[in-house]
Design an enzyme around this catalytic site. Structure first.
Site, PDB file in Angstrom:
ATOM      1  CB  SER A 109      -0.953  -0.049   1.196  1.00  0.00           C
ATOM      2  OG  SER A 109      -1.948   0.937   1.103  1.00  0.00           O
ATOM      3  CG  HIS A 132      -4.561  -1.774  -2.177  1.00  0.00           C
ATOM      4  ND1 HIS A 132      -5.202  -0.662  -1.674  1.00  0.00           N
ATOM      5  CD2 HIS A 132      -3.704  -2.174  -1.205  1.00  0.00           C
ATOM      6  CE1 HIS A 132      -4.765  -0.399  -0.467  1.00  0.00           C
ATOM      7  NE2 HIS A 132      -3.847  -1.295  -0.158  1.00  0.00           N
TER       8      HIS A 132
END
Length: 229
Positions: A109, A132
């Site tokens: 992330s 993501h």
């Protein structure tokens, strides 16, 4: 004995340590970024966390120091607060001194920008990075406005990643929206060699490789300074 206690306290409080190779050799600051990146709100007491209010002053100290010649960053983070993570990444990227990062367990992330912020990056073969889309929890007062803000935030992240690595922003967006990799989310999990092949990380390697590269960068920096004297 006193010096050893100071070092232990430095590790405990900030996850950092000065690596000295002896008189006349390179002095390197070792920094660990582990667990969750903590922002304005404290994470749960049992959760390992890296606090940005610890890191920002330390990074300023490294830049201003006449003694510290380079920074080695070890990463094993699940991500966390986006604003805090980006602020740390921007600070690392703005340092004028040689910097090398090494992804160990993972740099997921917002850990992605932290990994690529260094001037050169490594990842161990078993290391992973998850790309993501930006996510948010809780109630949305204005759905359309909130969505626009999330898209803008995501754009800031992909622009930073693309600017500090060899992957394009378009390819990052493709990886972010991949529906086939993650069970409960869209996105992509990249293992060590995949992250290098995609251009996100510079090289597969370990601790010895990262230190060797950092010493090489410091030697080149010293040579440039001597030429300009």
């Amino acid at each position: 004995m006193e010096n050893a206690e100071v070092k232990q306290e430095q590790i405990r409080e900030t996850g950092s340590l000065d690596l000295e190779q002896g008189e006349g050799k390179h002095k390197i600051r070792l920094l660990t970024i582990i667990g969750e990146i903590e922002g304005h709100e404290s994470v749960a007491g049992s959760t390992k966390a890296t606090k940005y209010e610890h890191l920002l002053p330390m990074l300023a100290e490294i830049e201003d120091s006449d003694e510290i010649e380079g920074l080695l960053i070890l990463l094993n983070t699940l991500g966390g607060d986006i604003e805090a993570g980006l602020s740390i990444a921007e600070m690392i990227a703005s340092l004028s001194k040689p910097t090398v990062s090494l992804v160990l367990g993972g740099s997921h992330s917002i850990g992605g920008p932290l990994a690529v912020a260094a001037k050169y990056s490594f990842i161990v073969p078993s290391g992973t990075m998850i790309i993501h889309p930006v996510r948010s929890n809780g109630m949305f007062i204005g759905v359309e406005q909130s969505l626009r803000n999330m898209i803008r935030t995501q754009d800031r992240i992909t622009r930073f990643l693309a600017a500090h690595s060899r992957i394009s922003q378009r390819r990052l967006e493709e990886l972010m929206l991949n529906p086939t990799e993650l069970v409960k989310d869209v996105g992509t999990l990249l293992e060590g060699r995949d992250a290098v092949r995609e251009g996100l990380i510079d090289e597969v390697g370990g601790m010895s490789d990262a230190l060797l590269k950092l010493h090489e960068m410091i030697r080149l920096e010293r040579q440039k300074k001597y030429k300009n004297m």
